[in-house]
Design a protein around this motif. Structure first.
Motif, PDB file in Angstrom:
ATOM      1  N   MET A   1       8.466  -2.830   4.265  1.00  0.00           N
ATOM      2  CA  MET A   1       7.128  -2.398   4.646  1.00  0.00           C
ATOM      3  C   MET A   1       6.712  -2.986   5.997  1.00  0.00           C
ATOM      4  O   MET A   1       6.161  -2.272   6.847  1.00  0.00           O
ATOM      5  CB  MET A   1       6.145  -2.832   3.564  1.00  0.00           C
ATOM      6  CG  MET A   1       4.741  -2.354   3.784  1.00  0.00           C
ATOM      7  SD  MET A   1       3.690  -2.916   2.447  1.00  0.00           S
ATOM      8  CE  MET A   1       3.548  -4.621   2.873  1.00  0.00           C
TER       9      MET A   1
ATOM     10  N   ARG B   1       1.506  -6.443   0.321  1.00  0.00           N
ATOM     11  CA  ARG B   1       0.981  -5.122  -0.040  1.00  0.00           C
ATOM     12  C   ARG B   1      -0.542  -5.186  -0.138  1.00  0.00           C
ATOM     13  O   ARG B   1      -1.252  -4.318   0.354  1.00  0.00           O
ATOM     14  CB  ARG B   1       1.540  -4.672  -1.382  1.00  0.00           C
ATOM     15  CG  ARG B   1       2.965  -4.212  -1.345  1.00  0.00           C
ATOM     16  CD  ARG B   1       3.315  -3.565  -2.663  1.00  0.00           C
ATOM     17  NE  ARG B   1       2.455  -2.419  -2.914  1.00  0.00           N
ATOM     18  CZ  ARG B   1       1.904  -2.141  -4.086  1.00  0.00           C
ATOM     19  NH1 ARG B   1       2.112  -2.902  -5.121  1.00  0.00           N
ATOM     20  NH2 ARG B   1       1.130  -1.086  -4.225  1.00  0.00           N
TER      21      ARG B   1
ATOM     22  N   GLU C   1       4.057  -8.749  -2.991  1.00  0.00           N
ATOM     23  CA  GLU C   1       2.809  -8.261  -3.580  1.00  0.00           C
ATOM     24  C   GLU C   1       1.611  -8.651  -2.712  1.00  0.00           C
ATOM     25  O   GLU C   1       0.716  -7.840  -2.471  1.00  0.00           O
ATOM     26  CB  GLU C   1       2.662  -8.808  -5.009  1.00  0.00           C
ATOM     27  CG  GLU C   1       1.363  -8.483  -5.713  1.00  0.00           C
ATOM     28  CD  GLU C   1       1.111  -6.994  -5.884  1.00  0.00           C
ATOM     29  OE1 GLU C   1       2.068  -6.203  -5.760  1.00  0.00           O
ATOM     30  OE2 GLU C   1      -0.051  -6.622  -6.112  1.00  0.00           O
TER      31      GLU C   1
ATOM     32  N   PRO D   1       0.233   2.007   2.367  1.00  0.00           N
ATOM     33  CA  PRO D   1       0.702   0.935   1.484  1.00  0.00           C
ATOM     34  C   PRO D   1       1.171   1.474   0.137  1.00  0.00           C
ATOM     35  O   PRO D   1       2.025   0.872  -0.505  1.00  0.00           O
ATOM     36  CB  PRO D   1      -0.538   0.059   1.299  1.00  0.00           C
ATOM     37  CG  PRO D   1      -1.391   0.334   2.470  1.00  0.00           C
ATOM     38  CD  PRO D   1      -1.116   1.740   2.867  1.00  0.00           C
ATOM     39  N   GLU D   2       0.615   2.626  -0.264  1.00  0.00           N
ATOM     40  CA  GLU D   2       0.995   3.137  -1.577  1.00  0.00           C
ATOM     41  C   GLU D   2       2.426   3.672  -1.616  1.00  0.00           C
ATOM     42  O   GLU D   2       3.003   3.842  -2.694  1.00  0.00           O
ATOM     43  CB  GLU D   2       0.013   4.222  -2.026  1.00  0.00           C
ATOM     44  CG  GLU D   2      -1.080   3.647  -2.886  1.00  0.00           C
ATOM     45  CD  GLU D   2      -2.467   4.071  -2.442  1.00  0.00           C
ATOM     46  OE1 GLU D   2      -2.621   5.219  -2.005  1.00  0.00           O
ATOM     47  OE2 GLU D   2      -3.386   3.248  -2.524  1.00  0.00           O
TER      48      GLU D   2
ATOM     49  N   THR E   1      -2.195  -5.291   3.290  1.00  0.00           N
ATOM     50  CA  THR E   1      -2.263  -3.997   3.972  1.00  0.00           C
ATOM     51  C   THR E   1      -3.304  -3.085   3.323  1.00  0.00           C
ATOM     52  O   THR E   1      -3.874  -2.233   3.988  1.00  0.00           O
ATOM     53  CB  THR E   1      -0.900  -3.276   3.970  1.00  0.00           C
ATOM     54  OG1 THR E   1      -0.441  -3.179   2.629  1.00  0.00           O
ATOM     55  CG2 THR E   1       0.113  -3.995   4.808  1.00  0.00           C
TER      56      THR E   1
ATOM     57  N   THR F   1       5.794   0.825  -3.097  1.00  0.00           N
ATOM     58  CA  THR F   1       5.640   0.184  -4.398  1.00  0.00           C
ATOM     59  C   THR F   1       6.841  -0.723  -4.629  1.00  0.00           C
ATOM     60  O   THR F   1       7.873  -0.583  -3.982  1.00  0.00           O
ATOM     61  CB  THR F   1       5.606   1.234  -5.514  1.00  0.00           C
ATOM     62  OG1 THR F   1       6.830   1.957  -5.455  1.00  0.00           O
ATOM     63  CG2 THR F   1       4.452   2.189  -5.337  1.00  0.00           C
ATOM     64  N   HIS F   2       6.680  -1.633  -5.583  1.00  0.00           N
ATOM     65  CA  HIS F   2       7.821  -2.496  -5.910  1.00  0.00           C
ATOM     66  C   HIS F   2       8.959  -1.663  -6.459  1.00  0.00           C
ATOM     67  O   HIS F   2      10.123  -1.969  -6.250  1.00  0.00           O
ATOM     68  CB  HIS F   2       7.402  -3.546  -6.935  1.00  0.00           C
ATOM     69  CG  HIS F   2       6.424  -4.524  -6.389  1.00  0.00           C
ATOM     70  ND1 HIS F   2       6.805  -5.654  -5.743  1.00  0.00           N
ATOM     71  CD2 HIS F   2       5.073  -4.507  -6.369  1.00  0.00           C
ATOM     72  CE1 HIS F   2       5.730  -6.313  -5.344  1.00  0.00           C
ATOM     73  NE2 HIS F   2       4.673  -5.631  -5.716  1.00  0.00           N
TER      74      HIS F   2
END
Lengths: 359, 389
Positions: free
Chosen positions: B74, B159, B156, B270-271, B162, B274-275
């Motif tokens: 990311m 994320r 996390e 950011p979506e 952001t 995901t992990h």
């Protein structure tokens, strides 16, 4: 434990200085955390109470995690998702609902909600005895599922003496599988055990809280006491602690280690299920809950000292309070709530990896 | 792919056939549709394979456990985006940076079309490497499971940052209109092939670089410390320094992969990161393909992403609603189960790592064997003596 968490080369460096820094850092870190908790109890009572409620659920989760860690010696990354799955199982046996097509529900012919008076609220709570029954059934189901997963997945790895990393990634695989199963069976929309308004209660001299939160805290205390008695007053508990201390020694002293492993999953399964149901009761039930829970539960277990049951309880309460209070007093937006747990986690890992009560 | 087994070839062939047949059936036999499907598919495979190779450097070669791949991925994507974009110009879109126009400082060769992207990829790799360095200096001494939870936590928090800090990269609305290298020079129809070529070239570059590094004495130390840190320490190597280098190099590669991902997507939020998508899929690719082997990482990426795309294709067919509703969850389930099954049944993956210390040693062993065979052939006594293994 301390020599395990830090690689030997570091320990062999200027060891005395390191330990001195370690001790000073621990005092500062845990002192600061302790002062913050006391300060928030005095100045932000309602967030403090909310933190204790969330914290008692986290404590149960962390207790399960720490037992698994102590006996089986691996970090159970499927812990949060097991809690979520168990909470869904309770939802299913209570309401009998499964997701059908296009978001509509299909109901199986019979569920606990069909028992006479099962949904009549007990005292001033929002739920009836149906939920309590469902919680017990979910605990049993969760224990069975976890024992089976252990037999098919973790036991072969144990016998192969696989590394910690392999356990971590495999348990994360299990977590993903659990979450997608829940999504397939119950769909992505949030679920509730009870619909409608939640009754509230005025605490004497304190904030007004939903009555259910009293039940959450009470259930957590009862369960924690039960686990304490099991661990420290029974032969099974002694066998579990022996195995946590030294698995090889436990085996040569005639302890059936696989039986101890099963007991551990049984106890943890119960804790996982109750924690999951209580959390879903407190907020709502959704598939993302598993991952959301993972960091706080790990933070709680590591803060208290992984492998230590008392530590898990204290750690859970502390993380719960920190999480609820920190985002209301500081400049942080509430979106950072679960990041607080992580900051605590990394500070503890860096300053004192064995936590508060770790051996 | 000499080392690939029959099963591996079969699986790769099956995925390839499915990748051609499904769009062919779906479009009613149109070759253009098949190409239109295959080009972005292979581009994505190339980009994700870069990231898988980055993870391979960390886990497969150095033995460092990173559960926060999505963090580096990311950071790379967002840094590349803000470096190459023009500055934010409306009050609804906020982000830092936007150096694209200023970085096109060469007055010739239409430098806006390529120069900012060179900087973009470099900056992405650098930012990712810096993050890794910071993380490595503080947390790399931790035991594997602590490192796992730490890396997952870092990802996390990144994320969260952001999402919450809307001034940084526009929050959940994300960044759109990320420019693409050389896009102004070609028709969109031709450009997809150009970009595919760029992605493949980058993958090839990364592959060559890592292969060179790993077969060098430096790489040999990394592989040795993966097997046993104490032995490496005992032979006088600074274990920690080598681990930091391996971790940082892997992260830089992930960052560069993230940059290409941003260019390919044109819009990131950011979506997206995901992990599950950013970390877990990459692990599935590496573990399935065979950790410790870059070809394995690429094959694993092809198979896993192929499976992913197959499930997307199936959604286009007329199937019962209860299947279409659940197919993406089923796909996630299979990927989760896949990791477990691979690590239980065949932990070496589709293309296992070659057991090789160095090329020099290989050639030396071959030479000795040849001499042995020659002396045996000429020897008249005991021709049936046991061959040297």
């Amino acid at each position: 434990m301390s020599t395990e968490t830090v690689s030997p080369r570091v320990e062999a460096a200027p060891a005395r200085l390191w330990r001195l820094g370690d001790a000073a850092g621990s005092v500062v870190l845990f002192g600061a955390i302790g002062l913050f908790v006391i300060w928030s109890a005095l100045t932000h009572p309602s967030q403090f109470v909310a933190g204790l409620v969330v914290g008692s659920v986290l404590a149960l989760g962390a207790l399960g995690l720490t037992l698994i860690y102590g006996v089986l010696k691996f970090a159970h990354f499927a812990h949060g998702d097991s809690m979520m799955l168990a909470a869904y199982l309770a939802f299913f046996v209570l309401s009998g609902n499964l997701v059908g097509t296009r978001g509509t529900d299909v109901r199986v012919p019979w569920s606990f909600a069909d028992l006479p008076g099962a949904t009549e609220p007990i005292w001033r709570f929002s739920f009836g005895y149906g939920l309590l029954l469902s919680m017990v059934v979910a605990a049993a189901l969760a224990a069975v599922i976890l024992i089976l997963v252990d037999r098919w997945v973790y036991r072969p790895l144990r016998q192969r003496r696989a590394g910690l990393a392999i356990f971590a990634i495999v348990s994360l695989g299990v977590a993903i599988a659990m979450r997608s199963l829940v999504l397939m069976i119950w769909g992505p929309t949030p679920r509730f055990y009870v619909s409608g308004i939640r009754p509230t209660l005025q605490l004497p001299g304190g904030p007004r809280i939903p009555t259910d939160q009293l039940f959450i805290v009470a259930a957590a205390i009862v369960l924690a006491v039960a686990v304490y008695l099991l661990l420290y007053r029974t032969t099974t508990g002694r066998a579990m602690r022996a195995m946590a201390d030294n698995p090889d020694l436990a085996r040569v002293s005639g302890i059936d280690t696989e039986a101890v492993v099963r007991t551990t999953w049984l106890v943890s399964g119960g804790l996982i299920a109750v924690a999951g149901v209580l959390l879903a009761l407190q907020s709502q039930l959704k598939p993302e809950l598993g991952f959301i829970l993972l960091l706080p539960v790990f933070a709680a277990a590591i803060l208290g000292g992984i492998g230590s049951p008392h530590g898990a309880l204290v750690g859970g309460l502390v993380v719960g309070v920190l999480q609820e209070v920190a985002v209301t007093v500081g400049p942080l937006s509430p979106g950072y709530k679960f990041s607080i747990a992580f900051v605590v986690l990394i500070l503890v890992i860096l300053v004192r990896p064995r936590g508060l009560f770790g051996a | 792919m000499k080392e690939a087994s029959k099963t591996t070839k079969l699986i790769v062939a099956a995925v390839t056939v499915a990748m051609i047949l499904l769009p062919l059936i779906h479009s009613g036999g149109s070759v253009t549709a098949v190409i239109g499907f295959l080009v972005p598919f292979v581009t994505t495979v190339a980009i994700l394979a870069i990231i898988a190779i980055g993870l391979n450097v960390q886990w497969g070669y150095t033995g460092i456990f990173n559960f926060g791949v999505v963090g580096f991925f990311m950071v790379g994507a967002f840094v590349a985006a803000i470096v190459t974009k023009s500055p934010a110009d409306s009050e609804f879109v906020q982000y830092v940076g936007g150096f694209g126009d200023r970085l096109a400082f060469l007055p010739f060769l239409d430098s806006r079309e390529w120069l900012p992207f060179v900087f973009g990829v470099l900056a992405a790799a650098l930012a990712s490497a810096l993050l890794a360095l910071l993380l490595a200096l503080s947390a790399l001494r931790l035991r594997e499971d602590y490192l796992a939870i730490t890396t997952i936590g870092v990802a996390e928090v990144l994320r969260r940052v952001t999402i919450e800090e809307t001034w940084l990269v526009n929050g959940t609305r994300g960044l759109t209109g990320i420019p693409r290298p050389f896009a102004g020079w070609f028709e969109p129809n031709v450009y997809r092939f150009v970009f595919l070529g760029l992605a493949l070239a980058m993958l090839f570059l990364v592959y060559l670089m890592v292969e060179r590094g790993i077969s060098s004495p430096w790489g040999r130390v990394l592989r040795a410390l993966r097997e046993d840190e104490d032995v490496v320490a005992a032979s006088g190597k600074n274990v920690f320094a080598f681990k930091v280098q391996g971790f940082v190099l892997g992260a830089a590669i992930m960052g560069a992969g993230g940059a290409f991902f941003a260019f390919q997507q044109g819009a990131i939020s950011p979506e997206t990161f995901t992990h599950f998508f950013g970390t877990f899929i990459i692990w599935a690719m590496l573990v399935l393909g065979g950790s410790g082997n870059n070809i394995g990482a690429i094959v694993g990426t092809f198979v896993v992403w192929g499976f992913w795309s197959i499930t997307l294709q199936i959604q286009g067919f007329k199937l019962p609603v209860y299947i279409v509703d659940r197919i993406s969850f089923f796909r996630d389930f299979v990927i989760g189960a896949l990791i477990v099954i691979v690590l239980l049944a065949g932990p070496k993956g589709l293309v296992p790592e070659r057991a090789r210390v160095s090329r020099w040693l290989d050639s030396r062993v071959r030479e000795l064997r040849r001499q042995e065979a020659a002396t045996q052939a000429t020897a008249t006594v005991e021709p049936a003596s046991s061959p040297v293994e």
